[in-house]
Design a protein around this motif. Structure first.
Motif, mmCIF file in Angstrom:
data_model
loop_
_atom_site.group_PDB
_atom_site.id
_atom_site.type_symbol
_atom_site.label_atom_id
_atom_site.label_comp_id
_atom_site.label_asym_id
_atom_site.label_seq_id
_atom_site.Cartn_x
_atom_site.Cartn_y
_atom_site.Cartn_z
ATOM 1 N N SER A 102 -59.996 -28.423 66.448
ATOM 2 C CA SER A 102 -60.984 -27.687 65.661
ATOM 3 C C SER A 102 -62.184 -28.581 65.403
ATOM 4 O O SER A 102 -62.191 -29.754 65.768
ATOM 5 N N ILE A 150 -55.080 -19.306 60.603
ATOM 6 C CA ILE A 150 -55.961 -19.362 59.432
ATOM 7 C C ILE A 150 -55.714 -18.093 58.615
ATOM 8 O O ILE A 150 -56.402 -17.074 58.799
ATOM 9 N N SER A 203 -72.013 -24.319 60.217
ATOM 10 C CA SER A 203 -72.773 -24.994 59.169
ATOM 11 C C SER A 203 -74.251 -24.649 59.325
ATOM 12 O O SER A 203 -74.691 -24.168 60.375
ATOM 13 N N MET A 216 -66.612 -28.460 63.648
ATOM 14 C CA MET A 216 -67.743 -27.751 63.063
ATOM 15 C C MET A 216 -68.884 -27.718 64.063
ATOM 16 O O MET A 216 -68.923 -28.492 65.022
ATOM 17 N N GLY A 266 -66.746 -23.360 66.452
ATOM 18 C CA GLY A 266 -65.926 -23.851 65.354
ATOM 19 C C GLY A 266 -66.521 -23.415 64.028
ATOM 20 O O GLY A 266 -67.325 -22.488 63.956
ATOM 21 N N GLY A 267 -66.141 -24.079 62.963
ATOM 22 C CA GLY A 267 -66.685 -23.744 61.654
ATOM 23 C C GLY A 267 -68.193 -23.872 61.633
ATOM 24 O O GLY A 267 -68.752 -24.839 62.158
ATOM 25 N N SER A 324 -65.142 -16.376 67.609
ATOM 26 C CA SER A 324 -64.718 -17.468 66.736
ATOM 27 C C SER A 324 -63.554 -18.202 67.373
ATOM 28 O O SER A 324 -62.752 -17.602 68.109
#
Length: 221
Positions: free
Chosen positions: A176, A125, A158, A178, A155-156, A116
């Motif tokens: 950062s 975070i 989805s 997604m 990244g984040g 991550s």
């Protein structure tokens, strides 16, 4: 382009990212072994090129069995717990350490680890600090193991459709973003197919103008 031969063990194969990894390997006709904790969790994963390995716990003994005849490993393991330190430690660190030990004995050629972003700054975070710390220690164990490795820091995540642009940068990326799980999975698989990925630690996020995760030269950074 690397000349990959052999079977790939996929850890976390029944997870949201792991299922995309299996689909990518199947699409390329690459033999795979999907490690799952029960037959039920393996539903929909088997195919003419994919076999199921039942590992009730990913300890050293079960990993040794699962690694028989395997050339490479892709780990898409990730805990859903945000607070249980014991579960976090087991999933994010202990399992990877056990994998490293078993992979060295099995003479595995490459380990691809999905980690991550922000493992270099876990306090960035707060809700994920414990997870990021455990992931970082797992990364350090792999880097110093002597095994050929690729560490991918998405990244984040989805569930958007993949096939969009993927930006690749050396870890840590000072920003950062997604990225679709499908694209993350493709990068993990491409790490086996592109020789430049060997012994690299990278961050990936979606950027429309960067080209897809299947492009050659993905890891030339």
């Amino acid at each position: 382009m690397a000349d990959f031969h052999g079977r790939v063990l996929v850890l976390g194969a029944n997870g949201e990212t792991g299922r995309h990894v299996i689909a990518s390997l199947q699409g390329k006709q690459i033999p795979a072994r999907a490690a799952v904790r029960s037959a039920e969790k393996g539903d929909g994963l088997s195919s003419p090129t994919t076999e199921i390995a039942i590992c009730e716990q990913l300890d050293g003994e079960s990993l040794t069995t699962a690694l028989q005849g395997v050339s490479a490993v892709i780990s898409a393991i990730g805990t859903r717990s945000m607070s249980d330190k014991e579960i976090i430690e087991e999933s994010e660190h202990t399992t990877i350490v056990n994998l490293i030990t078993a992979a060295k004995k099995a003479m595995v050629k490459q380990v691809v680890l999905c980690s991550s972003m922000s493992t270099n700054m876990p306090e960035r975070i707060p809700p994920l600090t414990h997870i990021l710390r455990a992931k970082r220690r797992a990364e350090e164990a792999l880097i110093t193991s002597g095994l050929t490795y690729t560490i991918v820091h998405p990244g984040g995540l989805s569930n958007d459709q993949g096939g969009q642009g993927v930006f690749v940068a050396p870890h840590p990326l000072p920003t950062s973003g997604m990225i679709a799980r499908q694209d993350v999975a493709e990068v993990l698989v491409q790490a086996l197919l592109q020789s430049e990925a060997r012994n690299q630690s990278i961050d990936i996020i979606s950027l429309p103008d960067q080209g897809s995760a299947t492009r050659q030269g993905l890891f030339k950074i």
